[in-house]
Design a protein around this motif. Sequence first.
Motif, PDB file in Angstrom:
ATOM      1  N   LYS A 550      39.680  41.244  51.552  1.00  0.00           N
ATOM      2  CA  LYS A 550      39.850  41.115  50.099  1.00  0.00           C
ATOM      3  C   LYS A 550      41.249  40.591  49.763  1.00  0.00           C
ATOM      4  O   LYS A 550      41.410  39.709  48.907  1.00  0.00           O
ATOM      5  CB  LYS A 550      39.618  42.473  49.438  1.00  0.00           C
ATOM      6  CG  LYS A 550      39.821  42.492  47.928  1.00  0.00           C
ATOM      7  CD  LYS A 550      39.497  43.863  47.377  1.00  0.00           C
ATOM      8  CE  LYS A 550      39.782  43.942  45.881  1.00  0.00           C
ATOM      9  NZ  LYS A 550      41.218  43.829  45.593  1.00  0.00           N
ATOM     10  N   GLU A 551      42.274  41.121  50.448  1.00  0.00           N
ATOM     11  CA  GLU A 551      43.631  40.674  50.159  1.00  0.00           C
ATOM     12  C   GLU A 551      43.873  39.257  50.664  1.00  0.00           C
ATOM     13  O   GLU A 551      44.656  38.502  50.072  1.00  0.00           O
ATOM     14  CB  GLU A 551      44.629  41.651  50.777  1.00  0.00           C
ATOM     15  CG  GLU A 551      44.583  43.030  50.129  1.00  0.00           C
ATOM     16  CD  GLU A 551      45.673  43.949  50.633  1.00  0.00           C
ATOM     17  OE1 GLU A 551      46.464  43.513  51.496  1.00  0.00           O
ATOM     18  OE2 GLU A 551      45.744  45.101  50.172  1.00  0.00           O
ATOM     19  N   LEU A 552      43.225  38.880  51.762  1.00  0.00           N
ATOM     20  CA  LEU A 552      43.348  37.509  52.236  1.00  0.00           C
ATOM     21  C   LEU A 552      42.747  36.526  51.228  1.00  0.00           C
ATOM     22  O   LEU A 552      43.271  35.428  51.026  1.00  0.00           O
ATOM     23  CB  LEU A 552      42.667  37.354  53.596  1.00  0.00           C
ATOM     24  CG  LEU A 552      43.449  37.891  54.809  1.00  0.00           C
ATOM     25  CD1 LEU A 552      42.565  37.915  56.039  1.00  0.00           C
ATOM     26  CD2 LEU A 552      44.687  37.057  55.065  1.00  0.00           C
ATOM     27  N   LYS A 553      41.649  36.924  50.600  1.00  0.00           N
ATOM     28  CA  LYS A 553      41.046  36.065  49.582  1.00  0.00           C
ATOM     29  C   LYS A 553      41.978  35.894  48.378  1.00  0.00           C
ATOM     30  O   LYS A 553      41.995  34.837  47.749  1.00  0.00           O
ATOM     31  CB  LYS A 553      39.716  36.660  49.132  1.00  0.00           C
ATOM     32  CG  LYS A 553      38.619  36.577  50.195  1.00  0.00           C
ATOM     33  CD  LYS A 553      37.322  37.174  49.693  1.00  0.00           C
ATOM     34  CE  LYS A 553      36.225  37.058  50.744  1.00  0.00           C
ATOM     35  NZ  LYS A 553      34.946  37.664  50.284  1.00  0.00           N
ATOM     36  N   GLU A 554      42.780  36.939  48.094  1.00  0.00           N
ATOM     37  CA  GLU A 554      43.726  36.823  46.980  1.00  0.00           C
ATOM     38  C   GLU A 554      44.843  35.836  47.287  1.00  0.00           C
ATOM     39  O   GLU A 554      45.513  35.328  46.373  1.00  0.00           O
ATOM     40  CB  GLU A 554      44.318  38.202  46.674  1.00  0.00           C
ATOM     41  CG  GLU A 554      43.295  39.206  46.155  1.00  0.00           C
ATOM     42  CD  GLU A 554      43.920  40.560  45.883  1.00  0.00           C
ATOM     43  OE1 GLU A 554      45.158  40.616  45.714  1.00  0.00           O
ATOM     44  OE2 GLU A 554      43.184  41.571  45.850  1.00  0.00           O
ATOM     45  N   LEU A 555      45.067  35.545  48.583  1.00  0.00           N
ATOM     46  CA  LEU A 555      46.111  34.594  48.964  1.00  0.00           C
ATOM     47  C   LEU A 555      45.642  33.145  48.906  1.00  0.00           C
ATOM     48  O   LEU A 555      46.462  32.229  48.946  1.00  0.00           O
ATOM     49  CB  LEU A 555      46.596  34.898  50.393  1.00  0.00           C
ATOM     50  CG  LEU A 555      47.425  36.165  50.592  1.00  0.00           C
ATOM     51  CD1 LEU A 555      47.675  36.396  52.068  1.00  0.00           C
ATOM     52  CD2 LEU A 555      48.746  36.070  49.849  1.00  0.00           C
ATOM     53  N   LEU A 556      44.340  32.929  48.847  1.00  0.00           N
ATOM     54  CA  LEU A 556      43.807  31.570  48.925  1.00  0.00           C
ATOM     55  C   LEU A 556      44.333  30.639  47.837  1.00  0.00           C
ATOM     56  O   LEU A 556      44.549  29.456  48.089  1.00  0.00           O
ATOM     57  CB  LEU A 556      42.280  31.609  48.903  1.00  0.00           C
ATOM     58  CG  LEU A 556      41.614  32.256  50.128  1.00  0.00           C
ATOM     59  CD1 LEU A 556      40.112  32.157  50.029  1.00  0.00           C
ATOM     60  CD2 LEU A 556      42.110  31.605  51.409  1.00  0.00           C
ATOM     61  N   PRO A 557      44.539  31.095  46.582  1.00  0.00           N
ATOM     62  CA  PRO A 557      45.067  30.169  45.571  1.00  0.00           C
ATOM     63  C   PRO A 557      46.443  29.603  45.902  1.00  0.00           C
ATOM     64  O   PRO A 557      46.845  28.588  45.323  1.00  0.00           O
ATOM     65  CB  PRO A 557      45.116  31.031  44.293  1.00  0.00           C
ATOM     66  CG  PRO A 557      44.113  32.101  44.523  1.00  0.00           C
ATOM     67  CD  PRO A 557      44.164  32.394  45.978  1.00  0.00           C
ATOM     68  N   TYR A 558      47.174  30.234  46.827  1.00  0.00           N
ATOM     69  CA  TYR A 558      48.532  29.799  47.129  1.00  0.00           C
ATOM     70  C   TYR A 558      48.596  28.884  48.350  1.00  0.00           C
ATOM     71  O   TYR A 558      49.697  28.517  48.775  1.00  0.00           O
ATOM     72  CB  TYR A 558      49.431  31.018  47.365  1.00  0.00           C
ATOM     73  CG  TYR A 558      49.422  31.990  46.214  1.00  0.00           C
ATOM     74  CD1 TYR A 558      50.071  31.697  45.016  1.00  0.00           C
ATOM     75  CD2 TYR A 558      48.739  33.204  46.316  1.00  0.00           C
ATOM     76  CE1 TYR A 558      50.060  32.580  43.961  1.00  0.00           C
ATOM     77  CE2 TYR A 558      48.715  34.101  45.255  1.00  0.00           C
ATOM     78  CZ  TYR A 558      49.376  33.784  44.083  1.00  0.00           C
ATOM     79  OH  TYR A 558      49.354  34.674  43.032  1.00  0.00           O
ATOM     80  N   VAL A 559      47.437  28.546  48.955  1.00  0.00           N
ATOM     81  CA  VAL A 559      47.422  27.659  50.114  1.00  0.00           C
ATOM     82  C   VAL A 559      46.624  26.411  49.761  1.00  0.00           C
ATOM     83  O   VAL A 559      45.883  26.373  48.772  1.00  0.00           O
ATOM     84  CB  VAL A 559      46.829  28.357  51.355  1.00  0.00           C
ATOM     85  CG1 VAL A 559      47.643  29.576  51.730  1.00  0.00           C
ATOM     86  CG2 VAL A 559      45.378  28.755  51.119  1.00  0.00           C
ATOM     87  N   SER A 560      46.762  25.403  50.588  1.00  0.00           N
ATOM     88  CA  SER A 560      46.074  24.140  50.332  1.00  0.00           C
ATOM     89  C   SER A 560      44.582  24.284  50.582  1.00  0.00           C
ATOM     90  O   SER A 560      44.117  25.241  51.226  1.00  0.00           O
ATOM     91  CB  SER A 560      46.657  23.049  51.232  1.00  0.00           C
ATOM     92  OG  SER A 560      46.466  23.390  52.597  1.00  0.00           O
ATOM     93  N   ALA A 561      43.811  23.298  50.084  1.00  0.00           N
ATOM     94  CA  ALA A 561      42.354  23.348  50.203  1.00  0.00           C
ATOM     95  C   ALA A 561      41.921  23.335  51.661  1.00  0.00           C
ATOM     96  O   ALA A 561      41.002  24.060  52.072  1.00  0.00           O
ATOM     97  CB  ALA A 561      41.736  22.169  49.445  1.00  0.00           C
ATOM     98  N   GLY A 562      42.584  22.530  52.504  1.00  0.00           N
ATOM     99  CA  GLY A 562      42.221  22.489  53.919  1.00  0.00           C
ATOM    100  C   GLY A 562      42.510  23.791  54.622  1.00  0.00           C
ATOM    101  O   GLY A 562      41.752  24.221  55.496  1.00  0.00           O
ATOM    102  N   ALA A 563      43.608  24.457  54.248  1.00  0.00           N
ATOM    103  CA  ALA A 563      43.968  25.724  54.883  1.00  0.00           C
ATOM    104  C   ALA A 563      43.023  26.837  54.470  1.00  0.00           C
ATOM    105  O   ALA A 563      42.778  27.765  55.246  1.00  0.00           O
ATOM    106  CB  ALA A 563      45.402  26.100  54.527  1.00  0.00           C
TER     107      ALA A 563
END
Length: 599
Positions: A550-563
């Motif tokens: 769940k917390e990893l999903k919260e980090l997704l907006p801060y990384v690039s689309a490929g990452a």
Amino acid sequence: MEKNSVKLLHDAGQEYVSRCTDKPVPARNVGQPCRDGCFSRLGRPVVEALFNGFYGMGDYDKQTAYIQSLVTTNPVKRRRVPIGEELPRKGKTYAYCVKYDNVMHKVCKKGFLSIFAITDKRVITALKKKTMTGTPISDQRGKHTPANKLSDRVHVLIKEHVDSVPKVSSHYTRARSADRKYFSTELNMAILYQLHRDWMTENYPDDEKVKESFYRNAVNVKFNVGFAPVRTDTCNTCDLFTNQIKTLKDSAASEDVISGLEEQLAEHRTLGNQGQNFIARFKGGPFDNDGTLALCFDLQQTLPTPKLAHGAAYYLRKLWTFNFCVTNMRSNVSTMFVWDEVTGKRGSNDIASCLLKYLDLHHDADEQTQLFLLSDNCSGQNKNVNVSLLLLKLIHDKKFFNIQHHFLVPGHSYMPCDRHFGNIEQKLRKYATIETRDDYIRLIKDATHEGFEVIAMQREDFLDFEVLQYHITKRTPRGTTFSNSRIVKYDCSYREGYQVKDTYSSDEAFEKVRLQKGKQCFSRDVFDLSKVPLTPRYHGPIKIKPVKVKELKELLPYVSAGARHGIMMPLLPNRKPCSKRDQGQGKKMKMRVTRRTIC
């Protein structure tokens, strides 16, 4: 405390160093005699006795009460008002006396102050503290609540913020300080304080904010946390002996006791240096062409994935990436094995799998007939039965005729791997954002001018060495323990097990430990680990806790689309889940292997 010790010296009239000026204040002495002859009437011995008795109390409140008992206040008997003044300048008079041998002796003011080496202000202050009933008021200095003292809620909020920041334990300090935790390597106190201010503004905007100095002191004193886990530790044994020797020298202990501890410390350091000599032995020289493959290996501290500079990232758990280094001590060339916690773990099976893969890629069977290994004493990774059975299996496979595994003394394990890890960490510090495991692989490859060979470990590369344990009988050495061993040897002349000793000395004999079942002599028909097939350790992605996902999903907006794809794909329920039928077949295969009788 220094403050209290200075106060005690002041009240006892002894010499001390002022905390305000850092200058020495001389000890109190009896003052100059007065003109009225008070010293002559009392006698010098009586004056000295009164002085010593006053400062012998050593307590400010007792001395105040003593002064109040000797000085009396009387109304003015006759007033003489100067011309032009309406009120008299003096409202009361003071009578001074001293008491010796239950007899009160009147003295003048000058004589009284000289006897006790005090000032007029000290007397006036003491008399002001005298109540209507004659009882003294105790000294109230330092007992009031400071006007600028912060509320207890401030400490509660600091604790709440520190607890909200993820922390890890250090791979290198876990044995010495298991409770010690560390913040992420990209954090420091300045960044942490700024995060605290932002956190306060967002969650508690109406509460008071503290200064950085206050926050720094609170974190350092009240929490067992640190920044950037250290790569190497000081030796516990060296520190213990050094402190004991220093304490004994300060207490003027017996020279025999001190010399005995110094000899033990010298022996311990000699043992540590002997381990380091093995590293120097394989760096060129006459041993260059003796057919020995010399390796050292270690696991780097875990790498957070993704590594982000955004403030929100510091409060969320991340995926861990592991980097295992194997260094050829002859060429000083290192190979890095990189994987994440979804692909594999960091236990004995994973370490043994990386070692086996390295040997499959770099071992020249025609020229390298001996294997020399060097590692630290981490029991969960290097010093265990699974790694031992791997090495014994290599002997049964005839890949090597002799294998020696040397374990360095804790606190003195300075290996080439550590220097290469330092090069990698210097490289990683230059990048505020590292989004995926592939980014780590790219940066590790270019960490030095020569570069490192990097192998991305796949799930099928991790093998299960525990199946080998079903073909042995576990036995322990009689003269020592496996955990205390310094050298473990595997030789084609003794293929029933291994040989061990707890020293580096060549004069000390090895103790044989038999692993073969039964009592009959060795025979390939009875005991041959080379015939035991090794199955994959993991049959699917390693499960990550739902909270972490769940917390990893919260980090997704801060990384690039490929990452985002690279981070979350391993954490999905599985692109093609392992069917129950496949899982059942895997269990049956393992049961067949474990029940198999080698014949």
